[in-house]
Design an enzyme around this catalytic site. Structure first.
Site, short mmCIF file in Angstrom:
data_model
loop_
_atom_site.label_atom_id
_atom_site.label_comp_id
_atom_site.label_asym_id
_atom_site.label_seq_id
_atom_site.Cartn_x
_atom_site.Cartn_y
_atom_site.Cartn_z
N HIS A 83 0.82 -1.22 0.00
CA HIS A 83 0.00 0.00 0.00
C HIS A 83 0.85 1.26 0.00
CE1 HIS A 83 0.06 0.02 4.56
NE2 HIS A 83 -0.01 1.30 4.38
N ASP A 205 1.27 -7.68 2.44
CA ASP A 205 1.36 -6.24 2.11
C ASP A 205 2.81 -5.80 1.91
OD1 ASP A 205 0.90 -3.56 1.80
OD2 ASP A 205 -0.39 -3.35 3.55
N SER A 595 3.95 2.23 8.51
CA SER A 595 3.75 1.26 7.46
C SER A 595 5.06 1.02 6.73
CB SER A 595 2.72 1.77 6.45
OG SER A 595 1.45 1.42 6.87
N1 ARG Z 1 -4.83 0.40 7.66
C1 ARG Z 1 -3.53 0.42 7.05
C2 ARG Z 1 -2.91 1.80 7.22
O1 ARG Z 1 -3.28 2.75 7.27
C3 ARG Z 1 -3.52 -0.05 5.62
C4 ARG Z 1 -4.21 0.82 4.62
C5 ARG Z 1 -4.22 0.27 3.21
N2 ARG Z 1 -5.11 -0.87 3.03
C6 ARG Z 1 -6.43 -0.79 2.72
N3 ARG Z 1 -7.13 -1.92 2.62
N4 ARG Z 1 -7.06 0.33 2.49
O2 ARG Z 1 -3.20 2.78 7.19
N1 GLU Z 2 -1.23 1.40 7.58
C1 GLU Z 2 -0.70 2.49 8.36
C2 GLU Z 2 0.26 3.33 7.57
O1 GLU Z 2 0.07 3.55 6.44
C3 GLU Z 2 -0.09 1.95 9.60
C4 GLU Z 2 -1.18 1.54 10.46
C5 GLU Z 2 -1.22 2.35 11.71
O2 GLU Z 2 -1.81 3.44 11.72
O3 GLU Z 2 -0.64 1.84 12.66
O4 GLU Z 2 1.18 3.91 8.06
#
Ligand code: ARG
Ligand code: GLU
Length: 659
Positions: A83, A205, A595
């Site tokens: 991502h 990921d 991330s």
């Molecule tokens: N929650 C994770 C992070 O913020 C992954 C985001 C990307 N994945 C998704 N299915 N939208 O931010």
């Molecule tokens: N997916 C998040 C990012 O893009 C990390 C998840 C979190 O907030 O811990 O940094």
């Protein structure tokens, strides 16, 4: 027997172990090293951060200004999340070469794909400059001098503890970063928005890039003559895996936390701001989802937009649940009262909580207006590009785009405190007789293209109002509910807290500077009597596999590998069955920006790649609760398995250092 042991283990890990809370500054890690070693870490502070010799920090980068990445070969190979590489992967994708859907594997260095807007930054050094600034040097002078030290150097001054300390950060920025590999989205984004922020998790990921440099190994703009960068340090990869209780450390760039805010601010977030933003996004997502459901081409068109809106939307819901469930507002209030009792006879601190509360009462309303404006009027497109107009799909988007205009204008009218609604908006609504009629008129103009005087004047009004709010708050740097006065008061409050609460381990809030977090692999009690173990496997992917559900439709290759159990060296024995590890859960304190961060074991070897948290634990941005706060990582063995068995890219593994 096994069950009793497991329950015992679970019970042990549920004890509020000495909190794994904290995001520590690497240059000061010597103050934590005893605690880290007591928890299992085997290396020294110098091996984490040193300016005299290669250290772990030389293998970590800020990736694309908002994620983390790490070096995993002597030839500049870089690992980050799928991502995080998504924009680059998408930019290279077309109908003929759909790398998002099918994945991408460069077979030779010549096939690695350059990315115009992508850069990575290494931290060269950081140093406290509080005294230099106090002595009269300016931040601009210090930055200018630091940037003159080397090719591609960028510098920044960041405040810690609301300005109690100032630090200089010097970075070396590389602009030639090429895409090397990405798994199909059905692996890299497996589970999609359904599983996002959720455990158990089965997402691979990851994506791979390579940093290129001049022949002198220095930063250089893209050139075919550039050569793979030779890093000072790259991580050794451990293929031994992790077990519950194992030490883990995360080295990366957390973006934004607010651990010291008053109960008033927590209440604002949990009771006012998050619920309003969630409700606004409920409606936006419903409009977009309806368009997607009726038209496969629109489903693809709105996919990235839907994912971006849904990501924070889901996080906020978890944040509210966590704060409510853990009673964070009351706990903070109690903490403040105890501080005030201590401060009662200390003139310096006696009034600070009261003053903070008064300032919150003054600034909350305009700040809320600003948040609502950003979520509504500011989230609408000011124009549609010529490229969009040329698309066959454009006409089919009209109903959806119009609905979004009507809906968000309505939300702005309903939710933005009226004294902060811009006159251009109020006048337009009055002239047209209703919010909907005014929304239609603005939309019509923007949709047609050409001159957009109405929309322009509305936007100018919004910009003016935003400036006004910035003026009221005394600052334009408004990442959180903050003001110049709040900042000054927090400087004092934190100084007082540090005098009073001598057992608390203080660390500065995240601000996208390099940090170390450490903890251990751990499950948690998800609900009464329901313990979630910390490791998932390929069997879980197969159990979710469903060709009918987009988020769970895995590549045939994975099904075949599962059927034949041809896992190669990546197969492991778990509870008597042969499988491949996929993700694991740990107690490291992380946030957005982490991330792509390396998850390292006690010997500093790479065992995983951080990519998420569980949604009800995202409250760790405000208060870290060791019983529920967990980060989610891809097991490095799954990354290697996918590279080897799905990508058939063994040559990439051969350039890594495996142990
Ligand atoms: N929650 C994770 C992070 O913020 C992954 C985001 C990307 N994945 C998704 N299915 N939208 O931010
Ligand atoms: N997916 C998040 C990012 O893009 C990390 C998840 C979190 O907030 O811990 O940094």
């Amino acid at each position: 027997m096994k069950r009793t042991l497991l329950t015992l283990l679970a019970a042990l890990t549920l004890l509020p172990a000495l909190a794994d809370e904290g995001m520590w500054l690497p240059s000061l890690i010597s103050t934590r090293i005893d605690d880290m070693r007591a928890k299992g870490f085997r290396l020294t502070a110098e091996e984490i951060y040193s300016i005299n010799r290669a250290s772990m920090k030389d293998a970590v980068v800020l990736f694309d200004g908002g994620c983390t990445g790490e070096l995993i070969s002597a030839e500049g190979l870089l690992l980050t999340n799928h991502h995080c590489g998504y924009d680059a992967i998408q930019a290279h994708s077309s109908v003929e070469h759909d790398y998002l859907t099918y994945g991408f594997w460069a077979r030779t260095r010549a096939e690695e794909l350059p990315n115009e807007k992508l850069n990575v930054k290494f931290l060269v050094r950081m140093e406290e400059i509080t005294d230099r600034l106090a002595a009269g040097e300016t931040a601009a002078e210090i930055i200018r001098a630091a940037e003159a030290e080397g090719t591609g150097y960028k510098a920044a001054v960041e405040q810690m503890y609301y300005g109690n300390q100032q630090f200089l950060f010097v970075y070396e920025q590389f602009d030639d970063v090429r895409l090397v590999a990405a798994p199909p989205s059905s692996i890299g984004k497996f589970g999609g928005d359904t599983d996002n922020w959720i455990w158990p998790r089965h997402t691979g990921d990851f994506s791979l890039f390579r940093i290129y440099a001049s022949k002198e190994n220095k930063p250089a703009a893209y050139s075919p003559d550039n050569v793979p960068y030779r890093p000072k340090k790259h991580f050794t990869i451990s293929t031994k895996g992790v077990r519950e209780g194992d030490f883990t450390m995360i080295y990366g760039f957390p973006g934004n936390t607010q651990e010291y805010i008053l109960s008033d601010a927590v209440a604002y977030i949990a009771e006012r701001s998050d619920p309003a933003k969630i409700a606004i996004r409920d409606g936006r997502l419903a409009i977009i989802a309806a368009a997607q459901a009726g038209d496969p081409a629109l489903r693809i068109h709105y996919a990235a937009k839907h994912a971006a809106i849904a990501n924070a939307w889901k996080k906020w819901q978890g944040e509210v649940l966590g704060i409510t469930r853990r009673g964070t507002v009351a706990a903070k209030r109690d903490y403040e009262e105890r501080f005030e009792a201590w401060a009662a006879d200390k003139p310096a601190y006696r009034d600070v909580v009261r003053d903070l509360k008064a300032e919150y009462a003054r600034v909350t309303e305009p700040y809320f207006a600003r948040e609502i404006t950003l979520e509504t009027l500011r989230s609408l497109p000011a124009k549609y590009t010529d490229a969009e107009r040329a698309e066959e799909l454009f006409a089919r988007r009209e109903a959806t785009e119009r609905s979004l205009y009507r809906y968000l204008f309505g939300q702005y009218a309903d939710r933005c405190p009226v004294q902060y609604q811009v006159p251009e908006f109020l006048d337009g609504v009055a002239a047209d007789g209703s919010v909907e009629a005014f929304a239609d008129r603005v939309f019509e103009e923007v949709w047609q293209g050409g001159a957009t005087p109405l929309s322009d004047s509305l936007r100018a009004g919004v910009t003016r109002m935003t400036k006004h709010i910035g003026w009221l708050l005394g600052t334009d740097a408004l990442r959180n509910l903050n003001s110049r006065r709040l900042n000054e008061l927090y400087t004092l409050y934190i100084r007082g807290l540090r005098e009073w609460d001598t057992t608390r381990a203080f660390y500065p809030d995240a601000n996208l500077t390099l940090r170390v977090a450490y903890g251990s692999v751990a499950g948690y009690e998800y609900a009464d009597g329901e313990y979630h173990t910390p490791q998932t496997t390929l069997d879980g992917i197969i159990a979710k596999d469903n060709p009918e559900i987009y988020d769970y439709d895995i590549p045939q290759r994975l099904r075949d590998l599962y059927a034949t159990k041809e896992y190669g060296r990546w197969g492991v024995e778990i509870d008597g069955r042969r499988t491949v590890p996929v993700c694991f859960l740990a107690t490291n304190h992380t946030t957005g920006g982490n991330s792509g961060s390396p998850v390292l074991n006690a010997r500093g070897e790479l065992v995983g790649l951080n990519f998420d948290r569980t949604w009800r634990s995202t409250m760790s941005d405000i208060a870290f609760d060791p019983t529920i706060c967990r980060n989610i990582a891809v097991d490095i063995r799954y990354v290697l398995f996918v590279i080897d068995r799905v990508g058939d890219a063994g040559e990439l593994i051969r350039e890594m250092t495996l142990r």
